[in-house]
Design a protein around this motif. Structure first.
Motif, PDB file in Angstrom:
ATOM      1  N   TYR A 408      29.198 -32.040  21.909  1.00 41.44           N
ATOM      2  CA  TYR A 408      29.243 -32.931  23.104  1.00 41.44           C
ATOM      3  C   TYR A 408      29.811 -31.952  24.510  1.00 41.44           C
ATOM      4  O   TYR A 408      29.428 -32.295  25.565  1.00 41.44           O
ATOM      5  CB  TYR A 408      30.414 -34.155  23.123  1.00 41.44           C
ATOM      6  N   TYR A 409      30.512 -31.110  24.174  1.00 38.04           N
ATOM      7  CA  TYR A 409      30.819 -30.247  25.125  1.00 38.04           C
ATOM      8  C   TYR A 409      29.787 -29.322  25.616  1.00 38.04           C
ATOM      9  O   TYR A 409      29.591 -29.112  26.819  1.00 38.04           O
ATOM     10  CB  TYR A 409      31.786 -29.190  24.602  1.00 38.04           C
ATOM     11  N   LEU A 414      27.795 -27.498  31.124  1.00 34.14           N
ATOM     12  CA  LEU A 414      28.687 -27.292  31.800  1.00 34.14           C
ATOM     13  C   LEU A 414      28.341 -25.846  32.691  1.00 34.14           C
ATOM     14  O   LEU A 414      27.785 -24.996  32.145  1.00 34.14           O
ATOM     15  CB  LEU A 414      29.896 -27.041  31.122  1.00 34.14           C
ATOM     16  N   HIS A 415      28.771 -26.107  33.751  1.00 34.64           N
ATOM     17  CA  HIS A 415      28.686 -24.669  34.715  1.00 34.64           C
ATOM     18  C   HIS A 415      29.338 -23.442  33.753  1.00 34.64           C
ATOM     19  O   HIS A 415      30.350 -23.657  33.382  1.00 34.64           O
ATOM     20  CB  HIS A 415      29.373 -24.934  35.944  1.00 34.64           C
ATOM     21  N   LYS A 419      32.576 -23.061  31.413  1.00 35.13           N
ATOM     22  CA  LYS A 419      32.234 -23.495  29.956  1.00 35.13           C
ATOM     23  C   LYS A 419      32.742 -22.484  28.874  1.00 35.13           C
ATOM     24  O   LYS A 419      33.522 -23.119  27.915  1.00 35.13           O
ATOM     25  CB  LYS A 419      30.528 -22.966  29.767  1.00 35.13           C
ATOM     26  N   ASN A 420      32.811 -21.290  29.124  1.00 39.34           N
ATOM     27  CA  ASN A 420      33.570 -20.467  28.111  1.00 39.34           C
ATOM     28  C   ASN A 420      35.061 -20.319  28.299  1.00 39.34           C
ATOM     29  O   ASN A 420      35.864 -20.260  27.577  1.00 39.34           O
ATOM     30  CB  ASN A 420      32.955 -18.747  28.207  1.00 39.34           C
ATOM     31  N   TYR A 426      39.699 -27.260  24.769  1.00 41.65           N
ATOM     32  CA  TYR A 426      38.829 -28.450  24.438  1.00 41.65           C
ATOM     33  C   TYR A 426      38.854 -28.424  22.628  1.00 41.65           C
ATOM     34  O   TYR A 426      38.859 -29.458  22.202  1.00 41.65           O
ATOM     35  CB  TYR A 426      37.320 -28.338  24.793  1.00 41.65           C
ATOM     36  N   LYS A 427      38.330 -27.293  21.995  1.00 35.99           N
ATOM     37  CA  LYS A 427      38.451 -27.368  20.831  1.00 35.99           C
ATOM     38  C   LYS A 427      39.587 -27.652  19.965  1.00 35.99           C
ATOM     39  O   LYS A 427      39.646 -28.283  19.019  1.00 35.99           O
ATOM     40  CB  LYS A 427      37.926 -25.779  20.222  1.00 35.99           C
TER      41      LYS A 427
END
Length: 553
Positions: A408-409, A414-415, A419-420, A426-427
């Motif tokens: 989903y991420y 994502l920009h 993103k990174n 998030y994880k």
């Protein structure tokens, strides 16, 4: 010694033809019989020489006990003599002899017409030649051979026998490497006997047990009896079985003739590769090979070994018990092979997938698709064993592109600016921190582009506010925005610029301002994973619009 100094073979010509030409018709089993004879003669060294530059011939020389004239006449030339019943079950050095039926000597005539035997024992040399045509032309059941040398005195203590095969009647490949690997399958070599093979004047090749499997490329192995002690069985001889079953990385090519388990007794083959468990998939048998020593079959109540030592009479009660036990062992090997192969595939896949292996990848997926994903893993790593490890790895590399860890991420596109940078939060399910940091990144990028020390709502208004008037269908910009995300030449583009300001201001009012006035505990209850992703998607949308500044600014 006979009075007329004559050697005599007694036989029925039909038996000779059946057991000679028809028993063996290729070179490897014939040479294996010669090597077995040398072993039974207490030889410690056997040299096999292949010549085909001029006359095509084979010379097999050993340093064994040799034969006296009387032994040649009374033992060697007697067809069907059971040496074990005559009390010759062991050699002077204590070896248990391989020979039993007294028929191996006839195997020579499966490939040649002429055999010359030159043997020395206790300083006496005897030489004689056996000719196939003369043998078959004998009419009274006796083949009378005129020796070339009888008890010739020789110097030194050397003993042994040299057998020369000439007038080779069949096409035979004289490649010493090919023959060495083929003949090695007929023996389990110990320290007591060294066998070398040479082609013309080439370098000698030493036969070894490694030749059984060296060309196949071992991947997994199971050793008897240690790896099979857990198998439920009352088979009394199970601890006496020695040897190894292996599976290579790739299917065994039919040309190797090694699919299945070979059995050996007293160091020599008694059963060519055999499956033992017919209920198992044929695919597994294309991988399985191995060799086992089962010397105890020599003590069965009846002789169960075929004349050419290629098979066992599995219908015999004692042999059938062995068959059943080995069937259980092969079934275990199949199950173990599938598990080992699956685990190795997964390990290889994990190694090539990067920082996230299959287990973590699975856990990162949404709960509603994890079971389906596990089934897919099982299908590709276990249910379809035909897929080699390297192909499985490539499949999962491609699958990872379609279904990345934490999909989903990644599917949100994502920009790159966030993103990174936010993936770890998030994880680790730090959704509040990820969302807050995403907005902070956007705020910081806008501030740097604007060059003002502002933040939040004030910053967004300063960056994207503008004024315009409309005269008919024409747009006139009266106050230009500091950060234009469109050309502002049409109503649509005006709306885009207004939308950038409104969404940016709304992002600060709806999240950043409440975040500044609420506790972390309260905010954690307000922002779920989906909230986090929605906020990051909005931030990405606004950042992608900012990328247009280079084109329109």
């Amino acid at each position: 010694m006979t009075e007329n100094n004559q050697l005599t073979m007694r036989f029925d010509p039909r038996v000779i033809e059946h057991l000679g030409i028809r028993m063996y018709s290729t070179l490897p089993p014939v040479l294996s019989e010669l090597i077995a004879n040398s072993y039974d003669a207490d030889a410690t060294k056997v040299e096999v020489s292949l010549y085909d530059t001029e006359e095509k011939k084979i010379v097999v020389k050993d340093n064994g006990l040799g034969m006296s004239f009387d032994e040649i006449n009374e033992k060697f030339l007697v067809i069907g003599r059971n040496r074990r019943e005559d009390g010759d079950d062991s050699t002077p050095s204590g070896r248990k002899v391989i020979g039993k039926k007294g028929l191996g000597k006839l195997s020579f005539f499966g490939i040649v017409r002429t055999i010359t035997i030159d043997t020395i024992q206790q300083g006496k040399r005897n030489v004689f030649t056996m000719d196939w045509d003369e043998l078959m032309n004998s009419t009274d059941g006796q083949y009378r051979i005129k020796p070339r040398k009888i008890d010739e005195t020789v110097q030194g203590d050397d003993s042994g026998t040299q057998i020369t095969l000439t007038n080779i009647s069949r096409e035979s490949n004289f490649s010493e490497e090919l023959l060495a690997n083929s003949i090695a399958r007929y023996f389990i070599f110990g320290e007591e006997l060294t066998v070398t093979m040479r082609h013309n004047d080439g370098e000698a090749v030493t036969l070894s047990n490694d030749m059984h499997f060296s060309a196949l490329g071992e991947e997994f192995s199971w050793v008897f009896p240690d790896d099979f002690t857990h198998i439920e069985s009352n088979y009394k001889q199970r601890k006496k079985i020695k040897g190894t079953i292996i599976t290579p990385k790739k299917p065994i090519a039919p040309r190797f003739a090694s699919r299945g388990v070979s059995l050996f007794s007293r160091g020599k083959l008694v059963q060519t590769p055999y499956q033992f468990a017919n209920s198992i998939s044929s695919h597994f048998f294309s991988y399985m090979t191995g060799w086992l020593q089962v010397d105890f079959i020599e003590d069965f109540s009846e002789d169960v070994i075929s004349t050419n030592r290629q098979s066992i009479n599995w219908g015999h009660a004692q042999a059938n018990e062995l068959h059943k036990y080995l069937g259980k062992c092969v079934q275990f090997v199949q199950m173990s092979w599938r598990e080992k192969r699956r685990d190795k595939k997964i390990a290889d896949i994990d190694k090539n997938l990067g920082t996230v292996g299959i287990d973590d990848w699975t856990k990162s997926l949404p709960k509603n698709i994890q079971d389906n994903f596990k089934n897919l893993i099982k299908y590709l790593t276990e249910d379809i064993p035909e897929i080699e490890s390297d192909k499985s790895t490539q499949l999962f590399i491609e699958l990872k592109k379609l279904i990345p860890p934490y999909p989903y991420y990644h599917w949100r596109n994502l920009h790159p600016a966030i993103k990174n940078h936010l993936h770890e939060d998030y994880k680790n399910e730090k959704y509040l921190e990820a969302a807050r940091e995403g907005i902070a990144i956007y705020d910081n990028i806008v501030r740097k582009k604007l060059g003002l020390q502002l933040s939040g709502v004030n910053l967004m208004n300063q960056a994207f506010n503008f004024a315009y008037k409309k005269d008919g269908g024409k747009i006139e910009i009266t106050t230009h925005p500091k950060l234009p995300v469109s050309a502002l030449s049409s109503q649509t583009e005006v709306n885009i610029q207004n939308g950038q300001r409104s969404l940016s201001v709304g992002l600060m009012e709806a999240f950043r301002n409440p975040e500044s006035h609420e506790t972390r505990e309260v905010l954690n209850t307000l922002f779920s994973e989906n909230d986090c992703l929605n906020i990051l998607s909005l931030v990405s949308f606004l950042l992608y619009k900012l990328d247009n500044l280079k084109k329109n600014g």
